[in-house]
Scaffold this motif. Structure first.
Motif, PDB file in Angstrom:
ATOM      1  N   GLN A 291       0.827  -1.191   0.000  1.00 46.04           N
ATOM      2  CA  GLN A 291       0.000   0.000   0.000  1.00 46.04           C
ATOM      3  C   GLN A 291       0.871   1.254   0.000  1.00 46.04           C
ATOM      4  O   GLN A 291       1.990   1.259   0.511  1.00 46.04           O
ATOM      5  N   LEU A 292       0.345   2.311  -0.564  1.00 46.86           N
ATOM      6  CA  LEU A 292       1.027   3.591  -0.556  1.00 46.86           C
ATOM      7  C   LEU A 292       1.266   4.026   0.888  1.00 46.86           C
ATOM      8  O   LEU A 292       0.348   4.059   1.693  1.00 46.86           O
ATOM      9  N   GLY A 293       2.510   4.298   1.218  1.00 50.17           N
ATOM     10  CA  GLY A 293       2.839   4.721   2.571  1.00 50.17           C
ATOM     11  C   GLY A 293       3.105   3.588   3.537  1.00 50.17           C
ATOM     12  O   GLY A 293       3.199   3.811   4.745  1.00 50.17           O
ATOM     13  N   SER A 294       3.262   2.356   3.027  1.00 51.59           N
ATOM     14  CA  SER A 294       3.499   1.205   3.907  1.00 51.59           C
ATOM     15  C   SER A 294       4.771   1.367   4.732  1.00 51.59           C
ATOM     16  O   SER A 294       4.876   0.831   5.843  1.00 51.59           O
ATOM     17  N   PHE A 295       5.746   2.104   4.192  1.00 54.59           N
ATOM     18  CA  PHE A 295       7.023   2.253   4.887  1.00 54.59           C
ATOM     19  C   PHE A 295       7.303   3.719   5.250  1.00 54.59           C
ATOM     20  O   PHE A 295       8.450   4.115   5.421  1.00 54.59           O
ATOM     21  N   ARG A 296       6.246   4.485   5.339  1.00 51.27           N
ATOM     22  CA  ARG A 296       6.399   5.903   5.643  1.00 51.27           C
ATOM     23  C   ARG A 296       7.031   6.098   7.030  1.00 51.27           C
ATOM     24  O   ARG A 296       6.748   5.363   7.951  1.00 51.27           O
ATOM     25  N   ARG A 297       7.880   7.081   7.123  1.00 48.21           N
ATOM     26  CA  ARG A 297       8.592   7.467   8.343  1.00 48.21           C
ATOM     27  C   ARG A 297       9.788   6.571   8.668  1.00 48.21           C
ATOM     28  O   ARG A 297      10.492   6.803   9.643  1.00 48.21           O
ATOM     29  N   LEU A 298      10.035   5.545   7.860  1.00 45.17           N
ATOM     30  CA  LEU A 298      11.171   4.655   8.146  1.00 45.17           C
ATOM     31  C   LEU A 298      12.435   5.184   7.461  1.00 45.17           C
ATOM     32  O   LEU A 298      13.055   4.509   6.635  1.00 45.17           O
ATOM     33  N   LYS A 299      12.822   6.381   7.830  1.00 46.39           N
ATOM     34  CA  LYS A 299      13.952   7.046   7.182  1.00 46.39           C
ATOM     35  C   LYS A 299      15.292   6.414   7.521  1.00 46.39           C
ATOM     36  O   LYS A 299      16.304   6.681   6.855  1.00 46.39           O
ATOM     37  N   ASN A 300      15.343   5.579   8.559  1.00 47.36           N
ATOM     38  CA  ASN A 300      16.587   4.933   8.957  1.00 47.36           C
ATOM     39  C   ASN A 300      16.739   3.535   8.375  1.00 47.36           C
ATOM     40  O   ASN A 300      17.779   2.896   8.577  1.00 47.36           O
TER      41      ASN A 300
END
Length: 305
Positions: A75-84
């Protein structure tokens, strides 16, 4: 007696404070490690759990292992915020497609494993937000065609695997052959991709393909646009026809600048390549050109307006 009573009344208040603190911390700890997963420091492993979707994990996660599950859609945004996130393992699932923006926010991702899935197609911007990606494994899927530019954003690429797919090696795939040759010549990246169709090319390395053996034709404009006089507020049409193998894409320019159909709703590119300008204005006046483009050839013709 009074002193003892004071001590007795103090203990429950202390215990109550501790209990409240424990309850407040409980949910935060649970969110950092998904149910049934194994977590150690910034590594999260959720293998063989029959998961059908990507679980929520801590933004501090650097390795996310989701192998051997039943994930079908990203889904769109499944890994959002996982910048590391540095490593993402999604191989051995049931993934069918990679939508645009699926890997948004993964600006530090270096290793992406998508092999042994059911992926049939990729969008041009499937991997657009991965500037540091070094390793991309897509082998053992069902990919038949790849749109030009699918991997153009991956400037840090060192290892690309596309072998054991269902690639149809025709002129539409010639851009990939050129890209793989560039990888080989630079010595900075290794890549593997093999043909599945047609039968005469089955098992052949895509990197060895040439335009001649695929009967590719440089785009050729067969019908040029003509000069047109128009009054403000009317609609004008510029016609352009082209032939080639693969089928050329028609691109329009005004005064040598590409027209952006998304920025101006009055501009429309029709299926046959015709440019339609609605509600014309004096600012539309200029020299219009149509360009017939394939990978890597192109042909261009001018048009005055």
């Amino acid at each position: 007696m009074a002193l003892r009573a004071g001590r007795l009344s103090f203990v429950p208040r202390c215990l109550l404070a501790v209990a409240v603190l424990f309850l407040a911390c409980g949910p935060r700890s649970a969110l950092s490690c998904p149910s049934r997963c194994l977590c150690f420091r910034t590594t999260v492993r959720c293998m063989h759990l029959n998961l059908e979707s990507v679980p929520a994990v801590s933004p501090q996660t650097t390795i996310l292992d989701l192998r051997f599950n039943k994930i079908k859609d990203l889904q769109l945004g499944s890994f959002r915020r996982l910048k590391n996130l540095n490593t993402l393992l999604l191989n051995n699932n049931h993934i069918r497609r990679i939508p645009r923006g699926a890997f948004e926010d993964l600006e530090n991702l270096k290793y992406l494993y998508l092999h042994f899935n059911n992926i049939e197609s990729l969008e041009p911007e499937s991997f657009a937000h991965l500037p540091k990606l070094e390793r991309l494994f897509l082998h053992n899927n069902r990919i038949t065609q790849l749109v030009p530019g699918t991997f153009s954003h991956l400037q840090a690429m060192k290892r690309l695997r596309l072998d054991s797919n269902s690639l149809n090696c025709d002129c539409e795939l010639l851009w990939l052959a050129d890209l793989l040759k560039q990888y080989a010549e630079s010595g900075n990246a290794q890549a593997a991709a093999t043909c599945d169709y047609p039968s005469r090319l089955q098992g052949r390395s895509v990197a060895t393909l040439t335009a001649e053996e695929l009967n590719c034709e440089v785009p050729r404009i067969t019908s040029e646009p003509q000069d047109v006089d128009v009054t403000s507020g009317n609609t004008v049409y510029f016609t352009c026809r082209a032939e080639g193998n693969p089928k050329p894409q028609i691109i329009w320019l005004r005064n040598n600048n590409a027209l952006n159909m998304r920025e101006d709703h009055r501009l429309n590119l029709l299926e046959d390549g015709t440019l339609m300008i609605q509600d014309t204005r004096e600012t539309d006046e200029g020299v219009y050109q149509c360009m017939a483009k394939t990978w890597p050839g192109r042909s261009k013709r001018p048009k005055s307006h």
